[in-house]
Design an enzyme around this catalytic site. Structure first.
Site, PDB file in Angstrom:
ATOM      1  N   SER A 191       0.831  -1.200   0.000  1.00 45.68           N
ATOM      2  CA  SER A 191       0.000   0.000   0.000  1.00 45.68           C
ATOM      3  C   SER A 191       0.867   1.252   0.000  1.00 45.68           C
ATOM      4  O   SER A 191       2.019   1.235   0.454  1.00 45.68           O
ATOM      5  CB  SER A 191      -0.904   0.012   1.233  1.00 45.68           C
ATOM      6  OG  SER A 191      -1.567   1.257   1.385  1.00 45.68           O
ATOM      7  N   TYR A 204      -2.142  -0.795  10.471  1.00 49.42           N
ATOM      8  CA  TYR A 204      -2.249  -1.210   9.066  1.00 49.42           C
ATOM      9  C   TYR A 204      -1.011  -0.797   8.282  1.00 49.42           C
ATOM     10  O   TYR A 204      -0.429  -1.600   7.538  1.00 49.42           O
ATOM     11  CB  TYR A 204      -3.503  -0.592   8.471  1.00 49.42           C
ATOM     12  CG  TYR A 204      -3.685  -0.812   6.978  1.00 49.42           C
ATOM     13  CD1 TYR A 204      -4.232  -1.995   6.493  1.00 49.42           C
ATOM     14  CD2 TYR A 204      -3.319   0.174   6.052  1.00 49.42           C
ATOM     15  CE1 TYR A 204      -4.419  -2.197   5.131  1.00 49.42           C
ATOM     16  CE2 TYR A 204      -3.498  -0.024   4.703  1.00 49.42           C
ATOM     17  CZ  TYR A 204      -4.046  -1.200   4.238  1.00 49.42           C
ATOM     18  OH  TYR A 204      -4.216  -1.394   2.893  1.00 49.42           O
TER      19      TYR A 204
END
Length: 299
Positions: A191, A204
């Protein structure tokens, strides 16, 4: 369809002021309840046989980026096994329908990959259903945007993020390795959060940075076996995870901070996964993180 037309199609999915309508769902989220419904490339992706006769397992393949990858792989000639949470059965069946519409075999592998045994079972079911395995796409992930600081991060929440994003990555990859041979590939989904972490996604973002390290390290380990390992780093992509894990007011402006000024669609990410899986296009590409971020830097 040209690149310009695809971009225009993605932009048309935004409302008049360039954002999304405020909306929220319960995790893990449902594709059909999103406004607008994401574009997975159903009407735009055209295959050219780059993955003919290959067999792929895509985790988190029921919706979002995973569904777009499954559709693209099928149209490139691959059979696809889809791993997903049991409560996402309806979305998973829709993904399978698109794979079968492309004339390829679809294998559904439900299970909660936070359990080690489930990870082993998913790989075994994929191998049995497909007759082998050539490509592993570790796409499944979980996030939860927090409005409070680290002091209020509950262990239960941390466990869910770490086990979904990291433990399962190790468990599934380990289980798949005996079935992968020379010319096979592993593609992980990292990401932009690995490079530009948000304080609300502390846990995350940490897992995504770890996935980058895992990718480069495993590429070095498996290179002598002829197995390539790469990753794709998406930016803000319109998937069910967003309305299911973000405040409604944040969803309204989702993706507006990118240089391109909008969120991406899952169908705009899938070609990166196709490139990295393709023996004819990426045979000398390993240990690489490919950014699909709307202009945000990946370095």
């Amino acid at each position: 369809m040209t690149e310009s037309q695809i971009a225009q199609n993605a932009q048309s999915k935004l409302d008049a002021d360039g954002g999304f309508p405020e909306q929220q769902q319960e995790p893990p989220g449902r594709t059909g309840e999103m406004t607008p419904v994401p574009d997975h490339g159903e009407q735009t992706y055209r295959g050219s046989g780059r993955l003919d006769a290959m067999r792929a397992l895509v985790t988190g393949g029921d919706s979002g980026i995973g569904r777009a990858v499954a559709i693209a792989y099928a149209r490139e000639g691959a059979d696809v096994a889809v791993c997903y949470l049991p409560e996402e059965q309806e979305d998973a069946e829709e993904t399978a329908r698109w794979v079968e519409d492309a004339g390829r075999r679809a294998v559904l592998c439900p299970g909660d990959i936070r359990e080690e045994q489930t990870c082993q079972d998913v790989v075994a079911a994929a191998v049995e259903g497909l007759g082998g395995l050539d490509v592993l796409v570790n796409n499944a992930g979980y996030q939860w945007a927090r409005s409070e600081g680290l002091e209020n991060l509950e262990t239960e929440q941390l466990d869910r993020v770490l086990k979904t994003n990291l433990y399962a990555l190790f468990w599934i990859t380990r289980a798949a390795l005996p079935h992968l041979g020379r010319g096979s590939s592993i593609i992980n989904c990292t990401s932009i959060q690995a490079y530009e972490p948000s304080t609300s996604l502390l846990d995350y973002a940490a897992t995504k940075a770890a996935i980058n390290n895992f990718t480069v390290n495993l590429a070095a380990e498996l290179g002598p076996r002829g197995i390539r390992v790469n990753a794709v780093a998406p930016g803000p992509i319109w998937t069910p995870l967003q309305p299911a894990t973000q405040p409604a007011e944040k969803v309204a402006n989702f993706g507006s901070s990118t240089p391109l000024g909008r969120a991406g669609q899952p169908g705009e990410v899938a070609p990166a996964f196709v490139f990295l899986a393709s023996p004819s296009d990426a045979s000398y590409v390993s240990g690489t993180v490919l950014g699909v971020t709307g202009g945000k830097p990946v370095f």
